[in-house]
Design an enzyme around this catalytic site. Sequence first.
Site, PDB file in Angstrom:
ATOM      1  CE1 TYR A 145     120.940 -34.445  74.156  1.00  0.00           C
ATOM      2  CE2 TYR A 145     122.425 -35.622  75.601  1.00  0.00           C
ATOM      3  CZ  TYR A 145     121.329 -34.814  75.423  1.00  0.00           C
ATOM      4  OH  TYR A 145     120.625 -34.363  76.523  1.00  0.00           O
ATOM      5  CG  HIS A 202     115.179 -36.318  75.326  1.00  0.00           C
ATOM      6  ND1 HIS A 202     116.234 -36.421  74.440  1.00  0.00           N
ATOM      7  CD2 HIS A 202     115.411 -35.175  76.021  1.00  0.00           C
ATOM      8  CE1 HIS A 202     117.052 -35.404  74.601  1.00  0.00           C
ATOM      9  NE2 HIS A 202     116.565 -34.625  75.543  1.00  0.00           N
ATOM     10  CD1 TRP A 253     122.958 -31.683  73.251  1.00  0.00           C
ATOM     11  CD2 TRP A 253     122.285 -30.260  74.843  1.00  0.00           C
ATOM     12  NE1 TRP A 253     122.115 -30.748  72.662  1.00  0.00           N
ATOM     13  CE2 TRP A 253     121.690 -29.875  73.613  1.00  0.00           C
ATOM     14  CE3 TRP A 253     122.000 -29.512  75.988  1.00  0.00           C
ATOM     15  CZ2 TRP A 253     120.835 -28.772  73.507  1.00  0.00           C
ATOM     16  CZ3 TRP A 253     121.147 -28.424  75.885  1.00  0.00           C
ATOM     17  CH2 TRP A 253     120.583 -28.056  74.653  1.00  0.00           C
ATOM     18  CB  SER A 302     114.653 -35.719  80.579  1.00  0.00           C
ATOM     19  OG  SER A 302     115.288 -34.463  80.557  1.00  0.00           O
ATOM     20  CG  ASP A 342     122.004 -37.580  80.851  1.00  0.00           C
ATOM     21  OD1 ASP A 342     121.044 -38.298  81.196  1.00  0.00           O
ATOM     22  OD2 ASP A 342     121.895 -36.642  80.036  1.00  0.00           O
TER      23      ASP A 342
END
Length: 330
Positions: A57, A124, A21, A155, A52
């Site tokens: 992102y 997500h 990220w 997530s 990940d």
Amino acid sequence: MHHRRLGSTDRDVSEVGLGTWNVGGGAWGDVPDETARDVIRAALDAGIDFLDTADVYGDGASESYIGDVLAERDAHDDVFVATKAGRRLDPHEADRYDYETLRPHVERSLENLGVDTIDLLQLHCPPTDAYYQPDTFEALERFEDDGLIEHAGVSVERVEEAQKAIEYEVVDTVQIIFNPFRQRPRERFFEAANRYDVGIVVRVPYASGLLTGALDRDAEFDENDHRNFNRDGEAFDVGETFAGVPYEVGHDALEAMEPALPDDRTTAQATLRWILDHRQVSTVIPGTTSPSHVEANAAVSGQSELTNQVHGAIRDVYEEYVAEHVHHRW
């Protein structure tokens, strides 16, 4: 680098991974393209083989950086890449987390990563209602049947979402926030995850930098850094920023905790070690924009576990300073 089994995937992955990220841009300030690639290269050099990322992102930039580095090293088969989809959808429209809506996002991630099959696709942080809709998880099953993904996970923001997600057989992993300032998952989720043979991926280990010990109380952040624009949850769940702990409270807690930490490692390393001392954790994914920090993170895998006294001191600090702000929420 030590490895651990990632739930029911039959894959062993590095217990210290890399979250990207930070290098994707858009929420941590500006990061040059080559710096982002250097961070990923440093991770591979340090023995990290779990990366990940997510399609949002940097609008896919993070995925593309990973694809670039794995291609230049011919390392696609040696590295387990987890990405995410769904954050582009309206969080108020849980019924849109279906196969037809998600498929274009999955196909874009495949292109960005330069692969035919995604190792692990995670939903997500979908809205809570999505966890109670079978269509959400049937979509993941169809992606597997199509050969677009090898494994599926979620997530989550909240422990209760994690508890519901693992009821679906297709879910191999759950990514969740867990650190000395967010301890509820250990009490309410870890045992159940292991019982269902679900891998636990820990994100936000440093509470957005608070638990590195490197942030000053009066630190100022870039305008496009989420630690500036999401202090009160204006952009997304506030639990993603400083783990939901008020900034001043976080510093008070850290000052109380640091005297109990070992002298032979940094605050950041002690934090990662605390997480890894929980054997239910499959991998932890600290993010950074510094290759040297990647190396320091990876080194934690070879460090000794913290003593019971240190664990007790961290628990005491959590209960005294932090729990009232976060324990009932996440």
